[in-house]
Enzyme design. Structure first.
Site, PDB file in Angstrom:
ATOM      1  N   ARG A  32      -2.595   8.549 -17.308  1.00 24.43           N
ATOM      2  CA  ARG A  32      -1.311   8.359 -16.625  1.00 24.43           C
ATOM      3  C   ARG A  32      -1.065   6.893 -16.293  1.00 24.43           C
ATOM      4  O   ARG A  32      -0.610   6.556 -15.198  1.00 24.43           O
ATOM      5  CB  ARG A  32      -1.247   9.179 -15.321  1.00 24.43           C
ATOM      6  CG  ARG A  32      -1.231  10.675 -15.508  1.00 24.43           C
ATOM      7  CD  ARG A  32       0.204  11.165 -15.624  1.00 24.43           C
ATOM      8  NE  ARG A  32       0.248  12.573 -15.971  1.00 24.43           N
ATOM      9  CZ  ARG A  32       0.748  13.503 -15.189  1.00 24.43           C
ATOM     10  NH1 ARG A  32       1.222  13.194 -14.014  1.00 24.43           N
ATOM     11  NH2 ARG A  32       0.782  14.749 -15.595  1.00 24.43           N
ATOM     12  N   ARG A  36       4.670   6.971 -12.078  1.00 17.54           N
ATOM     13  CA  ARG A  36       5.495   6.615 -10.919  1.00 17.54           C
ATOM     14  C   ARG A  36       4.911   5.544 -10.018  1.00 17.54           C
ATOM     15  O   ARG A  36       5.601   5.006  -9.171  1.00 17.54           O
ATOM     16  CB  ARG A  36       5.783   7.875 -10.093  1.00 17.54           C
ATOM     17  CG  ARG A  36       6.854   8.743 -10.716  1.00 17.54           C
ATOM     18  CD  ARG A  36       6.891  10.102 -10.079  1.00 17.54           C
ATOM     19  NE  ARG A  36       5.634  10.790 -10.309  1.00 17.54           N
ATOM     20  CZ  ARG A  36       5.327  11.995  -9.833  1.00 17.54           C
ATOM     21  NH1 ARG A  36       6.193  12.626  -9.079  1.00 17.54           N
ATOM     22  NH2 ARG A  36       4.171  12.556 -10.114  1.00 17.54           N
ATOM     23  N   ARG A  45      13.118   5.141 -14.824  1.00 13.53           N
ATOM     24  CA  ARG A  45      13.281   6.507 -14.332  1.00 13.53           C
ATOM     25  C   ARG A  45      14.571   6.672 -13.519  1.00 13.53           C
ATOM     26  O   ARG A  45      15.113   7.767 -13.438  1.00 13.53           O
ATOM     27  CB  ARG A  45      12.051   6.809 -13.500  1.00 13.53           C
ATOM     28  CG  ARG A  45      11.665   8.191 -13.223  1.00 13.53           C
ATOM     29  CD  ARG A  45      11.453   9.105 -14.346  1.00 13.53           C
ATOM     30  NE  ARG A  45      11.215  10.396 -13.729  1.00 13.53           N
ATOM     31  CZ  ARG A  45      12.160  11.143 -13.194  1.00 13.53           C
ATOM     32  NH1 ARG A  45      13.419  10.781 -13.287  1.00 13.53           N
ATOM     33  NH2 ARG A  45      11.863  12.275 -12.586  1.00 13.53           N
ATOM     34  N   ASP A  81       5.024  14.519 -22.659  1.00 13.35           N
ATOM     35  CA  ASP A  81       4.464  15.466 -21.692  1.00 13.35           C
ATOM     36  C   ASP A  81       3.833  16.639 -22.413  1.00 13.35           C
ATOM     37  O   ASP A  81       4.251  17.015 -23.515  1.00 13.35           O
ATOM     38  CB  ASP A  81       5.506  15.968 -20.695  1.00 13.35           C
ATOM     39  CG  ASP A  81       4.830  16.622 -19.498  1.00 13.35           C
ATOM     40  OD1 ASP A  81       4.396  15.891 -18.597  1.00 13.35           O
ATOM     41  OD2 ASP A  81       4.675  17.857 -19.501  1.00 13.35           O
ATOM     42  N   TYR A 163       0.322  27.503 -18.149  1.00 13.13           N
ATOM     43  CA  TYR A 163       1.671  27.149 -17.690  1.00 13.13           C
ATOM     44  C   TYR A 163       2.697  28.177 -18.129  1.00 13.13           C
ATOM     45  O   TYR A 163       3.610  28.529 -17.384  1.00 13.13           O
ATOM     46  CB  TYR A 163       2.078  25.773 -18.213  1.00 13.13           C
ATOM     47  CG  TYR A 163       1.602  24.631 -17.346  1.00 13.13           C
ATOM     48  CD1 TYR A 163       2.160  24.424 -16.089  1.00 13.13           C
ATOM     49  CD2 TYR A 163       0.603  23.779 -17.772  1.00 13.13           C
ATOM     50  CE1 TYR A 163       1.730  23.382 -15.289  1.00 13.13           C
ATOM     51  CE2 TYR A 163       0.157  22.735 -16.984  1.00 13.13           C
ATOM     52  CZ  TYR A 163       0.731  22.539 -15.739  1.00 13.13           C
ATOM     53  OH  TYR A 163       0.300  21.523 -14.950  1.00 13.13           O
TER      54      TYR A 163
END
Ligand code: CP3
Length: 356
Positions: A32, A36, A45, A81, A163
């Site tokens: 990652r 963010r 973003r 992703d 998921y």
């Protein structure tokens, strides 16, 4: 795909480390690394949703390149992703702020598994277009003569199935395990369908210039060794072998996997990702001879004072002992709020402290 030096080995130290070949120092990158915590990512973003970034090759490439250059790491992981393949399979999902991914109609029945499509993997080729741009950008050697490695990635069938069935993140995976235990036919069909799409998607990424494919099995640690062996290992092994047949090394990563490492090794992956809970030496011993390992600083150690953080970096390197086949990384992804300077420092220290 990886270019070769005169000695026949890859021109990327990251790729050589994946294959347990000699390196001048330990390669470093971060799970990652584009995310963010980074102001440059947040600036992008503000104008695009997460899925827009993933599906717009120019933007995904820019985000990927910016993070790798800012941190001066040895590999760039394509910005994408895990859940992108759900769309061509016919399963709607979205990212809800603060909640993570949400699948609106989770898979609970055999009929729903039967309805999943495997014939539209081509629709994912926006990721390959982004990889082409990243690979082109990083094709020239860096000042130290090394070519930065390009990492493509896919989810492992188990984590993606979790998921699909849970509909999002989960604590106890009750729905997933209910389906897994009670309907082996539906479970196998789901895992096979995922593998079909994932193998095609990985092939697109390799074709576009990915040097290595990382397979994320983030939630594998939710399983007992027995369940992993009965319900997951055969399918993951099949996928690892199909990706290796594309001619690239495979990194297989999961979290909370200390009890599973020796079994995960049976997939034939070239590299096992270690989470931070297992001491690196112990994890490598469990993984076994001849396999490379990636890890495994606690991502939250990036919030520690500088002297303690540096000590932790040294401890990971000492545990690896400059053996061939160590890639420095975190034990899981960088979290929001992480000081960028701490990540830059770790990248710098790994280079200084691991020079052979
Ligand atoms: O540099 C990079 O590594 C970024 C590329 C990347 C993303 N997702 C973008 C992303 C990668 C490698 C992933 C993989 C991924 N996605 C995993 C496996 C890695 C892991 O952490 O175990 C998983 C489990 C997912 C599914 C997913 N995507 C979740 C659970 C979440 C929400 C979690 C959170 O931090 O909020 C996402 C969202 C997501 N994917 C973000 C990013 C940068 C953050 C959200 C945003 O920018 O809006």
């Amino acid at each position: 795909m990886s270019k070769q030096r005169a000695d026949g080995l890859s021109d990327s130290r990251f790729v050589r480390a994946c294959l347990c070949q000699p390196v001048d120092r330990t390669p470093v990158w971060f799970l990652r690394q584009a995310g963010r915590y980074m102001p440059e990512y947040m600036a992008v973003r503000r104008n695009h949703s997460l899925l827009e970034i993933c599906r717009t090759p120019d933007v995904a490439a820019e985000v990927t390149i910016t993070a790798a250059e800012r941190l001066d790491v040895d590999a760039a992981i394509i910005f994408a992703d895990l859940l992108l393949p759900f769309t061509p399979m016919g399963l709607d999902f979205e990212f809800v702020n603060g909640e993570g991914p949400v699948v609106h109609q989770p898979i609970r029945t055999r009929e729903q598994v039967e309805a999943l499509r495997t014939d539209r993997a081509d629709e994912l080729n926006y990721v390959a277009r982004a990889i082409e741009q990243v690979a082109k950008h990083f094709a020239p050697a860096r000042p130290d003569g090394d070519r930065l490695g390009i990492i493509g990635f896919i989810g492992a069938p188990f984590t993606l199935a979790s998921y699909m069935i849970e509909g999002g993140s989960s604590r106890n995976y009750v729905e997933m395990k209910k389906l897994m235990y009670s309907d082996r036919t539906a479970w196998s069909m789901l895992m096979d369908k995922l593998n079909t799409v994932l193998a095609a998607y990985a092939a697109q990424q390799v074709q576009a210039g990915a040097d290595v494919i990382q397979i994320f099995d983030s939630w594998a640690g939710a399983l007992s060794v027995q369940d992993y062996r009965d319900f997951v290992l055969p399918f993951t092994t099949e996928l690892v072998q199909r990706v290796k047949a594309l001619g690239v090394p495979v990194i297989y990563f999961g979290v909370d996997t200390a009890s599973l490492l020796s079994t995960m090794r049976e997939t034939g992956a070239d590299v096992l990702g270690l989470d931070w809970r297992v001491p690196l030496e112990e994890g490598w011993r469990l993984a076994g001879e001849g396999v490379a390992v990636q890890g495994n600083l606690d991502p939250i150690a990036l919030f520690a004072p500088e002297d303690l953080l540096k000590q932790r970096v040294q401890q990971v390197l000492t545990a690896a002992g400059n053996r061939n086949g160590h890639i420095f990384n975190l034990g899981h992804g960088i979290v929001p709020g992480t000081p960028v300077d701490a990540v830059i420092n770790v990248s710098k220290w790994v280079k200084e402290l691991s020079a052979r």
